[in-house]
Enzyme design. Sequence first.
Site, PDB file in Angstrom:
ATOM      1  N   GLN A   1       0.843  -1.191   0.000  1.00 43.46           N
ATOM      2  CA  GLN A   1       0.000   0.000   0.000  1.00 43.46           C
ATOM      3  C   GLN A   1       0.876   1.237   0.000  1.00 43.46           C
ATOM      4  O   GLN A   1       1.954   1.243   0.581  1.00 43.46           O
ATOM      5  CB  GLN A   1      -0.982  -0.015   1.170  1.00 43.46           C
ATOM      6  CG  GLN A   1      -0.364  -0.167   2.544  1.00 43.46           C
ATOM      7  CD  GLN A   1       0.075   1.142   3.161  1.00 43.46           C
ATOM      8  OE1 GLN A   1      -0.053   2.202   2.562  1.00 43.46           O
ATOM      9  NE2 GLN A   1       0.610   1.072   4.360  1.00 43.46           N
TER      10      GLN A   1
ATOM     11  N   SER B   1       0.470   6.780   2.706  1.00 45.35           N
ATOM     12  CA  SER B   1       0.973   7.989   3.377  1.00 45.35           C
ATOM     13  C   SER B   1       2.033   8.710   2.549  1.00 45.35           C
ATOM     14  O   SER B   1       2.737   8.106   1.744  1.00 45.35           O
ATOM     15  CB  SER B   1       1.581   7.620   4.724  1.00 45.35           C
ATOM     16  OG  SER B   1       0.612   7.067   5.571  1.00 45.35           O
TER      17      SER B   1
ATOM     18  N   GLU C   1     -10.024  -1.574   5.983  1.00 45.65           N
ATOM     19  CA  GLU C   1      -8.814  -1.692   6.787  1.00 45.65           C
ATOM     20  C   GLU C   1      -9.118  -1.584   8.278  1.00 45.65           C
ATOM     21  O   GLU C   1      -8.575  -2.301   9.093  1.00 45.65           O
ATOM     22  CB  GLU C   1      -7.815  -0.604   6.371  1.00 45.65           C
ATOM     23  CG  GLU C   1      -6.469  -0.707   7.063  1.00 45.65           C
ATOM     24  CD  GLU C   1      -5.447   0.290   6.528  1.00 45.65           C
ATOM     25  OE1 GLU C   1      -5.844   1.341   6.013  1.00 45.65           O
ATOM     26  OE2 GLU C   1      -4.247   0.005   6.637  1.00 45.65           O
TER      27      GLU C   1
ATOM     28  N   SER D   1      -4.964   7.089  12.654  1.00 46.45           N
ATOM     29  CA  SER D   1      -4.641   7.022  14.084  1.00 46.45           C
ATOM     30  C   SER D   1      -5.913   6.922  14.917  1.00 46.45           C
ATOM     31  O   SER D   1      -6.996   7.300  14.472  1.00 46.45           O
ATOM     32  CB  SER D   1      -3.853   8.267  14.496  1.00 46.45           C
ATOM     33  OG  SER D   1      -4.718   9.391  14.480  1.00 46.45           O
TER      34      SER D   1
END
Lengths: 387, 337
Positions: free
Chosen positions: A125, A128, A243, A366
């Site tokens: 993936q 970020s 996810e 987060s």
Amino acid sequence: MDLAYTPEQQAFRAEVREWMAANVPVGALVTLEREDGYRQHVAWERRLASGNWGMVTWPEAYGGRGLDLIQWLIFEEEYWRAGAPNRANQNGIFLLGPTIMEFGTDEQKARFLTPMAKGEVIWAQAWSEPGAGSDMAAIASRAVRDGDHYVLTGQKTWSSRAAYADWGFGLFRTEEGSKRHKGLSFLLFDLNAPGITRRPIRQLHGDTGFAELFFDEVRVPVANRISGEGEGWNVAMATAGFERGLMLRSPARFQATAARLVELCRAQGSRVSPGAREAVSAAWKGAQAYAYNTYMVASRIIAGGHIGAEASLNKIFWSELDRAMHRTAMQILGAAAELRHFADGEVNAWLEGYIFSLSGPIYAGSNEIQRNIIAERLLGLPRQGAG
Amino acid sequence: MDFRLTEDQRALVDGVREFLSGTHGAEVLRALDGEPTRRSSAIAASLVEMGLPGLMVPADQGGLGLGTVEAVLIAIEAGRAGLSEPLIDGAFVAAPLLTNAGGQDALLAAIASGEARVALQHPANPWVADLDGATHVLSARAGGLLIGTAAAQHPADSVDPLRRLSKPVTVAGTPVAGSSDDLLNRAALMAAAQALGAADAMLALSVDYAGTRQQFGEPIGAFQAVKHHLASATVAIEFARPVLLRAACAVEHGEAHASVHVSHAKLAACDAAVAMAETAIQVHGAMGYTYEVDLHFWMKRAWAMAGAWGDRAFHLSRIDAAVIGGAIPVGPAETFA
């Protein structure tokens, strides 16, 4: 409410148990976060696929078994009960696969899903960026249209599996000057394409499960775009839901950790403090609660329901449970907790697991972001500055 | 395997929730708090009209003949409403025990019709709840069960203004078949359910308050610190709910490890409720520290339920003995052991 397994479900469990007993590698593999370990894990993926166990919930047309979520839970229970290795294919199974099923064209499904199910292509993936972590709408990497191709420029970071994997997926800005959620597209790319540089990042445990990816005019066919141009944010949000929610962390994995913790506690006997003992009981309680909740959500989805912002509840629960269980193990081990290897040469898996568990409350959005989602979307609290 | 409520169960919950929100509500609780008895014969009669005392009484004795899952769902609603009347112990704990014991048809019919009300006595509790006004006591003091009568004595004040306590009493009566553990498990399960319902109510009150109370020019619920308190409480509540339902099934089917699942449910629900109470008072600020807002009724019910029917230490020790002691199998393929 009927909490008894059907005879068919019991027969399925027996079938999985038998296959796992005959096929799960004896002895632990080297960690997936190192190149040699990664190769071992890919070999295991292919072995699983040879038994048609790679993607059990997928349609048979793409190498799956077309099983429902209760059967998936049973499969996972037997998988972890047998002590089978972590999945190198995790990003494919839990993130990209469901995304392609929901948003991909027939051509994309045929092209990408079957090799994924067979363990032939392992996915990384690329979510970020250095300036876009939990704030994923801040993505700056660009994809400029050039005929039948996009030309990718920019940088991704903390890309799980990217040091060794074959292909990657991520969001790129396809509309010049667009802001935030708008103008993003979801693209798939070959990690060995010209112009991509991978720089492995050494993580807290010393191994390189992550990488930075640098894109220097990388040409990617337009056919590799999932959903429409500029529609990437919606696709990515669905992926992030997968996810956070049901799929990424099967309860069986935590039940296996809780069972190991119970064994550790028993082995250490009276030197376990009352507080640590209570934490061991809490591990069992938490893993069981997570399992019940997952069965409940699975039952709802089978009956036509959807998982929405509740996924954020799951993400907080499993990530904090995992960290607490490993922290408890470290407390029980006491002075031995700091060892990388025990005296008999065995890897201190509790230390490795503790370090890994610290990433749980950070990745996949987060836990602070998850709490905002719960407060705003489930509880209906106002956004700051809105009124 | 289907871990969902049935349509009938959802309809039952919706109906009872609507009914209780009509008969209760904060104003009603406040009014009762001013009454010496804390009880309302009109509310008691309306519970009978709704059929709730007969929920678990067999149809042959005039009840609805429903099971433990339905009783737990109603007990959650009782907690959500801050139910003032003593319904749960007699109807959802004594009735199924008396049904299993056999030979108690007349008493069961009287429970369903509201003429009889059974209080419970067990060594796990230093106090007996709602003995005043009870026509019978089901006592587990002698290892087995005894059904009889006794008068309330030496009343004790509970922090929960709607809860009435008496010292344990000597019961004159006759033994009935059944185990004191079964009584404890059923009662602890119902206490857990009421605690969870109270937690739901406190969450709703707190979200409502946070959405309206303005400070620094915004509703306080817009601030991330407040949001995160409420989100954490939500996680605890929502992960206690399936534990409670799983325990209800274990009790209903007399599963081998039912007592472990009950202890799990008691801890999960009461821990969530106590944490929710602390969160709620933090969100309400100084107002939460007063009788001016309604919060206190539910906070106090949560505290009462946390200590009743086996306190935290008791249920922790049962989990410890079973899980670490090895009586219950642990691991990935043992979800429903």
